[in-house]
Design a protein around this motif. Structure first.
Motif, PDB file in Angstrom:
ATOM      1  N   HIS A 176       0.769  -1.036   0.125  1.00 29.80           N
ATOM      2  CA  HIS A 176       0.060   0.095  -0.420  1.00 29.80           C
ATOM      3  C   HIS A 176       0.674   1.042  -0.001  1.00 29.80           C
ATOM      4  CE1 HIS A 176      -3.595  -2.102   0.155  1.00 29.80           C
ATOM      5  NE2 HIS A 176      -3.507  -2.764   1.398  1.00 29.80           N
ATOM      6  N   SER A 181      -3.066  -0.535  -5.201  1.00 30.18           N
ATOM      7  CA  SER A 181      -4.128   0.029  -4.838  1.00 30.18           C
ATOM      8  C   SER A 181      -4.503  -1.265  -4.365  1.00 30.18           C
ATOM      9  CB  SER A 181      -4.957  -0.442  -6.271  1.00 30.18           C
ATOM     10  OG  SER A 181      -5.007  -1.213  -6.703  1.00 30.18           O
ATOM     11  N   HIS A 182      -6.078  -1.601  -3.222  1.00 22.41           N
ATOM     12  CA  HIS A 182      -5.966  -2.804  -2.241  1.00 22.41           C
ATOM     13  C   HIS A 182      -6.255  -3.737  -3.604  1.00 22.41           C
ATOM     14  CE1 HIS A 182      -6.995  -1.387   1.172  1.00 22.41           C
ATOM     15  NE2 HIS A 182      -7.266  -0.009   0.752  1.00 22.41           N
ATOM     16  N   THR A 183      -7.126  -3.904  -5.075  1.00 23.73           N
ATOM     17  CA  THR A 183      -6.936  -4.474  -6.375  1.00 23.73           C
ATOM     18  C   THR A 183      -5.559  -5.091  -5.739  1.00 23.73           C
ATOM     19  OG1 THR A 183      -8.552  -3.103  -6.831  1.00 23.73           O
ATOM     20  CG2 THR A 183      -8.339  -4.751  -8.097  1.00 23.73           C
ATOM     21  N   ARG A 184      -4.934  -4.574  -6.723  1.00 19.84           N
ATOM     22  CA  ARG A 184      -2.809  -4.408  -6.844  1.00 19.84           C
ATOM     23  C   ARG A 184      -3.131  -5.886  -6.204  1.00 19.84           C
ATOM     24  NH1 ARG A 184      -0.006  -3.869 -11.692  1.00 19.84           N
ATOM     25  NH2 ARG A 184       2.066  -3.358 -10.813  1.00 19.84           N
ATOM     26  N   THR A 185      -2.778  -5.189  -4.892  1.00 16.82           N
ATOM     27  CA  THR A 185      -1.962  -5.515  -3.558  1.00 16.82           C
ATOM     28  C   THR A 185      -2.799  -6.720  -3.517  1.00 16.82           C
ATOM     29  OG1 THR A 185      -2.149  -3.855  -2.399  1.00 16.82           O
ATOM     30  CG2 THR A 185      -1.595  -5.572  -1.171  1.00 16.82           C
TER      31      THR A 185
ATOM     32  N   LYS B   2     -10.673   5.857   2.116  1.00 17.52           N
ATOM     33  CA  LYS B   2     -11.154   4.249   1.669  1.00 17.52           C
ATOM     34  C   LYS B   2     -10.845   2.646   1.702  1.00 17.52           C
ATOM     35  CE  LYS B   2     -10.880   3.423  -3.606  1.00 17.52           C
ATOM     36  NZ  LYS B   2      -9.674   2.616  -4.319  1.00 17.52           N
TER      37      LYS B   2
END
Lengths: 276, 267
Positions: A176, A181-185, B2
């Motif tokens: 992070h 990004s969250h999806t990428r992580t 987020k």
């Protein structure tokens, strides 16, 4: 062999050890042969004793094919649902914190502990003709998916949870802070680690779904070509006295179970090799 | 910000999933059963046939669980502590009951012990009833609940290693003494955990027993078979009452699992 001999204090100890090995192995093998091997041999014998033609006729009858197709498609769909929802559930249980988490964690195992016939009955109470929420899916294919989701719920959660627990949250945080990004992580960092867990959980769920019987008996109505899965189809053949036909279809399910177990073995093998 | 939102979103998905699939249906059955108070449920439960069915289930469980516990411990010890060829095969064989359809299990036993089965005529000549009687139901239950103890004990045995056992033997302890004083105490929580899982599976077995029991009311009808029989006889109150008893047992199992799991992991 020499290594074993060196580790033992005395010669009598080594021979005593060998005797114990023989004794325990003898017991285990005999027990397994009598309890599991012989019945399955009798099943295979019954399925094939009247020749390959009658075996094939039973397996390829329209009703058998329809039941098998339904079983495989429903089990596959439920396995996919489990892969997604089970992973989310495991993630929330490991990384999230909220009041009552211990209770939620315990409830996950309910399908292991609850008799399948009771599972079917409870689903029918909420999603059947007398539904208090106005949803009636009884005797439909949706009911099959619901019942299979109920009985397979714990598998992916319980195979992914321990892997996630071992996975250091700092790795995620590092990703992070480096701007991922969250999806990428998730795709790049978490998923590769938990994938073997997801896959073996999915395979277990698939095996369970293919063979499921108790929870489907009440809720699906067992309409041939419509809601009749293979296990129920086999049961129907037994009831009508066609035990060799039942055995033929049962051998197909047996083969699917074998293959699924085999694939779980392969997944585990690859996963542990990856660790080293 | 987020991260916080997606965290809440995932939590909502997960709790919603559990509510729709697990908790909701079970809650409705509890509610329906006790809608008119406790007495009707109690009356539905205490009919002679239902009590008989519950008793039969308990008898079968009381036989199957000890058998599988002994087998499971011996089997786990063999897999972890002994060297032999074909270990992989044994491992795969033990998992088979988990992946097999209960109906297939029932049918296999039906074909082995039935009238036209391999053992059928031999048993028949001696007047031994196996099929449509208690023995086949016990065997079916043992089959489906076979792997649980072994699968719990194997990892624990691996983890504790065999140094203590070897030390005991070097000091002159016999195999039995080593087992009772060293091995068993260190695997006890795993064994108990396995026994709980086995018990749950035995109490809930339906498919295999449905095939081999013949479903003779008052004779070979177990609790789970009785649930279906009551449902098909349009006696929902009766079906729900037995279901509640089985569900309460399942919840006890969950509580026991929650209490024992940390001890097993710590051992």
């Amino acid at each position: 062999m020499t290594e074993v001999a060196l580790n033992r204090p005395a010669r009598s100890g080594a021979s005593r050890d060998r005797a114990a090995t023989a004794l325990s192995l003898g017991f285990v093998t005999t027990f397994l042969m009598v309890m599991v091997g012989l019945p399955l041999a009798a099943l295979t014998w019954e399925a094939t004793s009247e020749g390959t033609q009658s075996f094939w006729d039973a397996v390829s009858s329209p009703e058998s094919v329809a039941a098998l197709k339904l079983t495989l498609v429903a089990s596959f769909a439920v396995s996919l649902l489990n892969a997604v929802l089970g992973t989310i559930t495991a993630w929330v249980l490991v990384r999230d914190d909220f009041r009552g988490k211990t209770v939620v964690n315990a409830i996950i195992d309910l399908p292991f502990a609850l008799p399948t016939i009771v599972a079917g009955l409870t689903l029918l109470a909420l999603y059947g003709p007398t539904s208090p929420v106005g949803i009636d899916v009884a005797f439909s294919r949706t009911a099959i998916v619901l019942a299979l989701m109920f009985v397979t719920l714990p598998f992916v959660v319980r195979t992914v949870q321990p892997v996630l627990q071992e996975l250091d949250p700092e790795i995620e945080e590092a990703a992070h802070s480096l701007g991922a990004s969250h999806t990428r992580t998730f795709v790049r960092v978490i998923l590769p680690n938990i994938l073997p867990g997801i896959l073996s959980g999915v395979a277990l769920a698939f095996a369970k779904a293919v063979g499921e019987f108790g929870s489907l008996v009440i809720i699906t109505g067992n309409i041939p070509f419509e809601t009749e899965v293979s296990s129920v189809h086999i049961y129907g053949r037994i009831e009508s006295g066609d035990s060799s036909g039942a055995a033929a279809v049962a051998v197909v399910l047996l083969a699917i179970s074998f293959l699924t177990l085999l694939s779980i073995g392969v997944i585990r093998h690859i996963a542990t090799r990856h660790d080293r | 910000m987020k991260g916080w939102l997606s965290r809440l979103g995932l939590r909502a998905i997960m709790l919603g999933y559990l509510a729709v699939i697990l908790v909701g249906p079970l809650a409705i059955v509890f509610w329906r059963t006790f809608e008119d108070g406790f007495a009707p449920a109690w009356d539905a439960l205490t009919t002679p046939e239902t009590l008989n069915a519950l008793k039969l289930t308990l008898i079968i469980t009381a036989i199957a669980v000890p058998v599988n516990t002994i087998f499971g411990i011996v089997c786990a010890l063999a897999i972890v502590r002994r060297r032999f060829r074909g270990k992989g095969l044994l491992n795969a064989f033990i998992d088979l009951p988990l992946a097999l359809s209960p109906v297939v299990v029932g049918l296999s036993l039906f074909l082995l012990y039935g009238q036209d089965g391999w053992f059928g005529s031999w048993l028949d000549e001696r007047g031994i009833d196996v099929l449509f009687a208690l023995p086949s139901m016990v065997i079916a239950t043992i089959f489906v609940s076979l792997p649980f103890v072994a699968r719990e004990v194997v990892p624990t045995l691996r983890e504790i290693g065999d140094e203590q056992e070897q030390a005991a033997q070097t000091l002159g302890a016999s195999g039995w003494q080593t087992f009772w004083r060293i091995t068993l105490p260190s695997i006890r929580w795993a064994v108990i955990y396995g026994v709980i899982l086995t018990t749950a599976r035995c109490l809930g077995e339906y498919g295999a027993v449905a095939v081999v029991s013949g479903r003779l009311q008052g004779q070979t009808e177990t609790a789970t078979l009785r649930v279906q029989e009551r449902y098909e006889a349009f006696d929902l109150a009766g079906a729900y009452a037995i279901s509640i008893v089985l569900a309460l047992i399942a919840m006890l199992v969950l509580v026991a699992m929650t209490v024992i799991r940390p001890k097993e992991e710590a051992a």
